[in-house]
Write an enzyme that holds these catalytic residues in place. Structure first.
Site, PDB file in Angstrom:
ATOM      1  N   ILE A 121      -6.596 -14.509  13.390  1.00  0.00           N
ATOM      2  CA  ILE A 121      -7.674 -15.011  13.644  1.00  0.00           C
ATOM      3  C   ILE A 121      -7.517 -16.417  12.187  1.00  0.00           C
ATOM      4  O   ILE A 121      -8.243 -15.626  11.129  1.00  0.00           O
ATOM      5  CB  ILE A 121      -8.858 -14.120  14.155  1.00  0.00           C
ATOM      6  CG1 ILE A 121      -8.361 -13.657  14.693  1.00  0.00           C
ATOM      7  CG2 ILE A 121      -9.488 -15.483  15.050  1.00  0.00           C
ATOM      8  CD1 ILE A 121      -8.286 -13.648  16.313  1.00  0.00           C
ATOM      9  N   GLY A 181     -10.895  -9.612   9.078  1.00  0.00           N
ATOM     10  CA  GLY A 181     -10.348 -10.913   9.046  1.00  0.00           C
ATOM     11  C   GLY A 181     -11.775 -10.736   9.310  1.00  0.00           C
ATOM     12  O   GLY A 181     -12.535  -9.753  10.263  1.00  0.00           O
ATOM     13  N   GLU A 183       1.295  -1.135  -0.065  1.00  0.00           N
ATOM     14  CA  GLU A 183       0.333  -0.189   0.462  1.00  0.00           C
ATOM     15  C   GLU A 183       0.807   1.324  -0.075  1.00  0.00           C
ATOM     16  O   GLU A 183       0.445   2.296  -1.340  1.00  0.00           O
ATOM     17  CB  GLU A 183      -0.917  -0.060   1.663  1.00  0.00           C
ATOM     18  CG  GLU A 183      -1.989  -0.655   1.316  1.00  0.00           C
ATOM     19  CD  GLU A 183      -2.930  -0.506   2.467  1.00  0.00           C
ATOM     20  OE1 GLU A 183      -4.175  -0.887   2.898  1.00  0.00           O
ATOM     21  OE2 GLU A 183      -2.233  -0.583   3.917  1.00  0.00           O
ATOM     22  N   MET A 209      -4.778  -6.418  13.288  1.00  0.00           N
ATOM     23  CA  MET A 209      -3.769  -6.477  14.027  1.00  0.00           C
ATOM     24  C   MET A 209      -2.929  -4.877  14.541  1.00  0.00           C
ATOM     25  O   MET A 209      -2.141  -5.110  15.362  1.00  0.00           O
ATOM     26  CB  MET A 209      -2.547  -7.584  13.918  1.00  0.00           C
ATOM     27  CG  MET A 209      -3.512  -9.231  13.305  1.00  0.00           C
ATOM     28  SD  MET A 209      -1.728  -9.803  13.057  1.00  0.00           S
ATOM     29  CE  MET A 209      -0.782 -10.365  14.017  1.00  0.00           C
ATOM     30  N   GLU A 210      -3.946  -3.672  14.064  1.00  0.00           N
ATOM     31  CA  GLU A 210      -2.326  -2.659  14.032  1.00  0.00           C
ATOM     32  C   GLU A 210      -4.576  -1.589  14.874  1.00  0.00           C
ATOM     33  O   GLU A 210      -3.494  -0.213  15.871  1.00  0.00           O
ATOM     34  CB  GLU A 210      -2.732  -1.713  13.274  1.00  0.00           C
ATOM     35  CG  GLU A 210      -1.061  -3.247  12.981  1.00  0.00           C
ATOM     36  CD  GLU A 210      -1.075  -4.098  12.160  1.00  0.00           C
ATOM     37  OE1 GLU A 210      -2.561  -4.013  11.597  1.00  0.00           O
ATOM     38  OE2 GLU A 210      -0.832  -5.025  11.709  1.00  0.00           O
ATOM     39  N   ASP A 248     -10.172 -11.547   4.179  1.00  0.00           N
ATOM     40  CA  ASP A 248     -10.511 -13.310   4.820  1.00  0.00           C
ATOM     41  C   ASP A 248     -11.554 -13.462   5.760  1.00  0.00           C
ATOM     42  O   ASP A 248     -12.113 -11.960   6.266  1.00  0.00           O
ATOM     43  CB  ASP A 248      -9.518 -13.828   5.625  1.00  0.00           C
ATOM     44  CG  ASP A 248      -8.492 -12.752   6.337  1.00  0.00           C
ATOM     45  OD1 ASP A 248      -7.823 -12.406   6.558  1.00  0.00           O
ATOM     46  OD2 ASP A 248      -8.824 -13.467   7.796  1.00  0.00           O
TER      47      ASP A 248
HETATM   48  N1  ADE Z   1      -5.589  -8.926   8.772  1.00  0.00           N
HETATM   49  C1  ADE Z   1      -6.211  -9.766   7.786  1.00  0.00           C
HETATM   50  N2  ADE Z   1      -7.070 -10.575   7.943  1.00  0.00           N
HETATM   51  C2  ADE Z   1      -7.488 -10.687   9.659  1.00  0.00           C
HETATM   52  C3  ADE Z   1      -7.121 -12.389  10.143  1.00  0.00           C
HETATM   53  N3  ADE Z   1      -7.637 -12.897   9.895  1.00  0.00           N
HETATM   54  N4  ADE Z   1      -6.712 -11.321  11.960  1.00  0.00           N
HETATM   55  C4  ADE Z   1      -6.401 -10.515  12.158  1.00  0.00           C
HETATM   56  N5  ADE Z   1      -5.500  -9.986  11.432  1.00  0.00           N
HETATM   57  C5  ADE Z   1      -6.215  -9.987  10.093  1.00  0.00           C
END
Ligand code: ADE
Length: 251
Positions: free
Chosen positions: A172, A78, A12, A193-194, A217
Site C-alpha cells: 500500500i 506500513g 531477518e 502482506m502475510e 513506512d
Molecule cells: N510492508 C511494509 N510496508 C508495507 C506497505 N506499505 N504495504 C504493505 N505491506 C507493507
C-alpha cells in the site's frame, strides 16, 4: 516441539541464523527451513517470501513437516494510524485480510465459511511480546542501532502498541487506499502482506501464532523510499532483539 520463526525478510532470517546452534537445513518447495537451537529453544527459522499464498504454504509446511508448537511471525509494515511512526512496533491483536471481498454472497472482509472477519492472536503471547519489544526499544535499541541510523530514519522514541493488523496482496503506497482501510477497519493500525494468511492457517490447525511488525513506512507515496536500507539497518536488529528477549524471558 520446536517454535517456528517465520520472517517476511531474508535479512531477518540471516541474523537469526548467525545466533543459531546445531543448524540443519532442509529445502522444501523453494524455501530453506533451518532447524536448530536459539537461546536454548528448539526452533525452525524460515523466510516466508512475500504475500498471502507464500506465507500460507510455508505455514502449512512448518505445521505438517516440522510439527512446530507455535508460529512467531516477524517483519515490517506500513502505518495507517496517525499516532504510529517509523520504528514503532505493532504486536498483532486482531488480524484481518483487507483484500478479502466475496460480496454479495458474504460480507466484506469475512473469511468464507469461517464466519469471522478477524482472527485474534493468543492473549498470553501478546503480553509477553509487548514486554519483550518494550525492553528492546526502551533499553537496548542504542546498543544495536547507530545514532546515524536513528537520525536518518527519525526513530525518535519508538513505542510498542498492541493493535489490529490488516493483510493483503498489495504493497500500500496510496494514501486514499490506506485511509479507506482505516475507515472500514478502525482498530487496524498497520498493513502488511502475510499475517492474515498465517492467522487463518494457524486458526484452522488450532495452533498459537503471533505477529510482530516494525513500522517501516506510512503506506503513502514515500512508502518505498530506502526500504532495503531500513530492513538492513533497523528492522533486522528489531526482530533479533525482540525474539531474544522473548525467548530469554520465557526460558
Ligand atoms: N510492508 C511494509 N510496508 C508495507 C506497505 N506499505 N504495504 C504493505 N505491506 C507493507
Amino acid at each position: 516441539m520446536p517454535i517456528a520463526i517465520l520472517s517476511a525478510m531474508e535479512e531477518e532470517c540471516i541474523s537469526l541464523l548467525d545466533q543459531m546452534k546445531d543448524t540443519i537445513t532442509t529445502s522444501i518447495a523453494g524455501r530453506q527451513y533451518y532447524q536448530g537451537r536459539l537461546w536454548d529453544k528448539d526452533v525452525v527459522v524460515v523466510f516466508s517470501r512475500w504475500g498471502k499464498v507464500a506465507a500460507a504454504s510455508t505455514t502449512v509446511v512448518l505445521i505438517r513437516e516440522f510439527k512446530v508448537s507455535e508460529i512467531v511471525f516477524t517483519g515490517v509494515a506500513g502505518s495507517i494510524d496517525d499516532s504510529l511512526h517509523i520504528g514503532d512496533v505493532v504486536v498483532g491483536r486482531y488480524i484481518y485480510q483487507h483484500d478479502l471481498d466475496a460480496r454479495p454472497m458474504i460480507a466484506q472482509y469475512e473469511i468464507p465459511l469461517m464466519g469471522v472477519v478477524a482472527i485474534e492472536t493468543q492473549q498470553e503471547k501478546q503480553v509477553q511480546i509487548v514486554d519483550a519489544a518494550n525492553r528492546f526499544v526502551n533499553a537496548e535499541l542504542s546498543d544495536h542501532i547507530s545514532n546515524k541510523t536513528v537520525q536518518e530514519f527519525g526513530l525518535g522514541s519508538p513505542k510498542v502498541v498492541l493493535g489490529g493488523i490488516a493483510t493483503g496482496d498489495q504493497f500500500i503506497s496510496d494514501e486514499a487506499h490506506a485511509k479507506l482501510i482505516k475507515k472500514n477497519l478502525p482498530d487496524v493500525v498497520c498493513v502488511e502482506m502475510e499475517g492474515g494468511a498465517v492467522a487463518q492457517v494457524c486458526h484452522e490447525y488450532s495452533l498459537p501464532f503471533s505477529i510482530i511488525r516494525t513500522i517501516s513506512d506510512s503506506a503513502n507515496l514515500d512508502a518505498s523510499i530506502d526500504f532495503p536500507s531500513f530492513v538492513n539497518s533497523v528492522a533486522k536488529a528489531y526482530s533479533l532483539g525482540i525474539i531474544k528477549n522473548l525467548f530469554l524471558q520465557t526460558a
